[in-house]
Design a protein around this motif. Structure first.
Motif, PDB file in Angstrom:
ATOM      1  N   TYR A 124       0.818  -1.219   0.000  1.00 29.09           N
ATOM      2  CA  TYR A 124       0.000   0.000   0.000  1.00 29.09           C
ATOM      3  C   TYR A 124       0.846   1.261   0.000  1.00 29.09           C
ATOM      4  CZ  TYR A 124       0.807   0.674   5.044  1.00 29.09           C
ATOM      5  OH  TYR A 124       1.385   0.897   6.267  1.00 29.09           O
TER       6      TYR A 124
ATOM      7  N   SER B 155       2.010   1.646  -3.692  1.00 25.53           N
ATOM      8  CA  SER B 155       0.830   1.955  -4.517  1.00 25.53           C
ATOM      9  C   SER B 155       0.418   3.406  -4.328  1.00 25.53           C
ATOM     10  CB  SER B 155      -0.334   1.035  -4.138  1.00 25.53           C
ATOM     11  OG  SER B 155      -0.029  -0.313  -4.417  1.00 25.53           O
ATOM     12  N   SER B 156       0.360   3.846  -3.069  1.00 27.34           N
ATOM     13  CA  SER B 156       0.004   5.239  -2.776  1.00 27.34           C
ATOM     14  C   SER B 156       1.014   6.197  -3.382  1.00 27.34           C
ATOM     15  CB  SER B 156      -0.078   5.453  -1.262  1.00 27.34           C
ATOM     16  OG  SER B 156      -1.025   4.595  -0.669  1.00 27.34           O
TER      17      SER B 156
ATOM     18  N   ILE C 247       0.602   6.499  -7.225  1.00 30.33           N
ATOM     19  CA  ILE C 247      -0.572   7.320  -7.551  1.00 30.33           C
ATOM     20  C   ILE C 247      -0.244   8.787  -7.340  1.00 30.33           C
ATOM     21  CG2 ILE C 247      -2.938   7.893  -6.851  1.00 30.33           C
ATOM     22  CD1 ILE C 247      -3.189   4.857  -6.056  1.00 30.33           C
TER      23      ILE C 247
ATOM     24  N   PHE D 232      -4.513   3.190  -9.576  1.00 32.33           N
ATOM     25  CA  PHE D 232      -5.506   3.052  -8.503  1.00 32.33           C
ATOM     26  C   PHE D 232      -6.469   1.907  -8.798  1.00 32.33           C
ATOM     27  CE2 PHE D 232      -9.771   4.111  -6.911  1.00 32.33           C
ATOM     28  CZ  PHE D 232      -9.520   4.200  -5.542  1.00 32.33           C
TER      29      PHE D 232
ATOM     30  N   VAL E  31      -4.615  -1.779  -8.291  1.00 28.47           N
ATOM     31  CA  VAL E  31      -3.949  -2.236  -7.068  1.00 28.47           C
ATOM     32  C   VAL E  31      -4.956  -2.579  -5.974  1.00 28.47           C
ATOM     33  CG1 VAL E  31      -1.883  -0.888  -7.556  1.00 28.47           C
ATOM     34  CG2 VAL E  31      -3.695   0.111  -6.124  1.00 28.47           C
TER      35      VAL E  31
ATOM     36  N   LYS F 264      -6.769  -2.115  -2.500  1.00 28.99           N
ATOM     37  CA  LYS F 264      -7.179  -0.844  -1.894  1.00 28.99           C
ATOM     38  C   LYS F 264      -7.726  -1.024  -0.478  1.00 28.99           C
ATOM     39  CE  LYS F 264      -9.542   0.053  -5.764  1.00 28.99           C
ATOM     40  NZ  LYS F 264      -8.808  -0.622  -6.855  1.00 28.99           N
TER      41      LYS F 264
ATOM     42  N   SER G  48      -4.800   4.915   2.776  1.00 30.54           N
ATOM     43  CA  SER G  48      -3.810   5.792   2.149  1.00 30.54           C
ATOM     44  C   SER G  48      -3.891   5.741   0.625  1.00 30.54           C
ATOM     45  CB  SER G  48      -2.398   5.427   2.611  1.00 30.54           C
ATOM     46  OG  SER G  48      -2.041   4.129   2.188  1.00 30.54           O
ATOM     47  N   VAL G  49      -4.254   4.587   0.062  1.00 30.75           N
ATOM     48  CA  VAL G  49      -4.384   4.465  -1.390  1.00 30.75           C
ATOM     49  C   VAL G  49      -5.546   5.340  -1.877  1.00 30.75           C
ATOM     50  CG1 VAL G  49      -4.785   2.869  -3.301  1.00 30.75           C
ATOM     51  CG2 VAL G  49      -3.437   2.129  -1.321  1.00 30.75           C
ATOM     52  N   TRP G  50      -6.650   5.305  -1.172  1.00 25.67           N
ATOM     53  CA  TRP G  50      -7.800   6.140  -1.512  1.00 25.67           C
ATOM     54  C   TRP G  50      -7.461   7.621  -1.348  1.00 25.67           C
ATOM     55  CZ3 TRP G  50     -12.356   3.817  -3.174  1.00 25.67           C
ATOM     56  CH2 TRP G  50     -12.430   2.423  -3.011  1.00 25.67           C
TER      57      TRP G  50
ATOM     58  N   SER H 187      -4.574   9.081  -1.641  1.00 26.93           N
ATOM     59  CA  SER H 187      -3.694   9.540  -2.725  1.00 26.93           C
ATOM     60  C   SER H 187      -4.498   9.880  -3.974  1.00 26.93           C
ATOM     61  CB  SER H 187      -2.642   8.472  -3.053  1.00 26.93           C
ATOM     62  OG  SER H 187      -1.714   8.340  -2.005  1.00 26.93           O
TER      63      SER H 187
END
Length: 425
Positions: free
Chosen positions: A91, A94-95, A98, A114, A117, A119, A123-125, A127
């Motif tokens: 994560y 991935s973040s 993005i 996004f 990957v 989720k 933190s991914v959301w 970003s």
């Protein structure tokens, strides 16, 4: 690692007879943390030539460097290396990817990552929401927030900073009010200084100065210099010198930007004596105006420019291109926004001051070094001014080019004489 410590660390690293993965990661990460991005890139290249393979920590640091510089060429190269070396995405990475593509002006690539990957982590959301926010794509940011709710991913404080910023950059006052209330009443996320700052910015940009001031007075935390600076900026935009003076009085420790904003407010009202008084105060306290800097990536290198810069090796050619552009934009009806220049000087002198802003020089250099109709991307450390914004719109139309400018606040995509910000920034 602080700035002075970074120099010491470099000396220690250079003297090391044997280096391991930890030492490589430390020097690269230290360079990035201290905004020595080109040094960080240089060490990363040296690491690739060494016996040690970069790991996830290495890539996390170098991705951050790409994001902060907006260096798209570097970003694509780093991402391709990760794929080539089969670096597994967690994560954090991935973040970071993005965020990198978002800040390099490639929001489509950021969204593609996004979508591809895992989720599970907020933190991914965050970003992705922040990426849409800086591009002024509030409806897309809100759509991601709605997806979070559907997936039962609880938003955190950072989520709401992003969504409020998105509303601010698109002038969505009602939606911003709704999310600000929803944050505490439904998600039990208590407003922090950053959330209040985003709301003051949102209301101030919309010209709701009284409501913004009332919110500041009702804050549950002590307003800091950032809050008052956002309010001061709104006062300058809407030429309210009385409220601007209130904001300045509340700022306990003035910095150059605060003086300049107040001086700008007086100058826009043609109150030259008051503007001069502020400038004299700056001189007496030894405060210098922060200089605008812009940079553009060409040929794998990042080229830096200041306003009126003559230090670049190709200065003569750059100024020839710029002068031709200025001439062509004038033929298309462009007139310099001379009311922005702080001094009570002749109109001709004011135009000369505006003609050589750093982003105009960077655009001229990018045009010099690129093929017709190819996309141009420039980054700047300050908010782009009204004059440059208007000029970029006309240049994008007469050259039939897309020009992307990433300033301190957000992205501006100029195409066909229009900007994605809708002239609201």
């Amino acid at each position: 690692m602080k700035m002075g410590e970074a120099d010491v660390a470099k000396k220690v690293f250079e003297k090391m007879h044997t280096r391991d993965l930890v030492s490589w990661n430390s020097i690269i990460g230290g360079c990035v943390k201290n905004a020595r991005y080109e040094e960080g890139f240089s060490y990363f290249r040296k690491m690739l030539r060494s016996e040690y393979e970069p790991d996830g920590f290495t890539f996390a640091s170098i991705i951050t460097g790409c994001a902060r510089t907006g260096a798209l060429g570097h970003a694509k190269w780093i991402h391709s290396l990760m794929i080539e070396r089969k670096i597994e995405l967690n994560y954090i990475l991935s973040s970071a990817l993005i965020d990198m593509y978002s800040k390099c002006g490639r929001i489509e690539e950021a969204k593609a990552i996004f979508d591809s990957v895992q989720k599970e982590d907020v933190s991914v959301w965050n970003s992705m929401i922040n990426g849409f926010a800086v591009h002024g794509l509030a409806s897309d940011a809100i759509a991601i927030f709605t997806m979070m709710e559907e997936k039962n991913i609880p938003p955190d404080a950072i989520t709401f900073i992003g969504i409020l910023t998105a509303c601010s950059h698109s002038g969505l006052v009602e939606q911003g009010r709704k999310f600000f209330d929803l944050m505490e009443t439904h998600y039990l996320v208590h407003p922090q200084i950053e959330h209040y700052g985003a709301m003051v910015d949102l209301l101030g940009r919309a010209g709701l100065l009284e409501e913004a001031f009332d919110l500041i007075k009702r804050m549950l935390v002590e307003p800091d210099v950032v809050i008052w600076r956002a309010f001061l900026s709104a006062c300058r935009t809407y030429r309210n010198s009385d409220m601007a003076e209130v904001a300045v009085e509340k700022i306990s420790r003035l910095e150059s930007g605060d003086y300049v904003l107040l001086s700008n407010t007086y100058s826009s009202l043609r109150q030259w004596d008051s503007a001069a008084r502020v400038r004299d105060g700056m001189k007496q306290k030894g405060v210098h105006k922060g200089s605008g800097k812009s940079w553009v990536e060409t040929g794998g290198l990042i080229h830096h420019f200041k306003s009126g810069d003559h230090s670049h090796p190709e200065t003569v050619e750059i100024y020839k291109v710029l002068e031709k552009l200025i001439s062509r934009t004038r033929m298309e009806g462009f007139m310099s926004s001379t009311e922005l220049v702080l001094m009570d000087i002749s109109e001709e002198e004011k135009e000369q001051n505006l003609n050589y802003h750093s982003e105009k020089l960077a655009v001229a250099y990018a045009i010099l070094k690129s093929s017709p109709r190819t996309e141009i991307q420039v980054s700047k450390n300050l908010r782009t001014c009204i004059d440059c914004h208007y000029w970029m719109k006309i240049v994008s139309r007469i050259l039939n080019r897309v020009i992307i400018v990433r300033d301190r606040i957000r992205f501006h995509r100029f195409e066909g004489g229009l900007c994605t910000c809708g002239d609201f920034w």
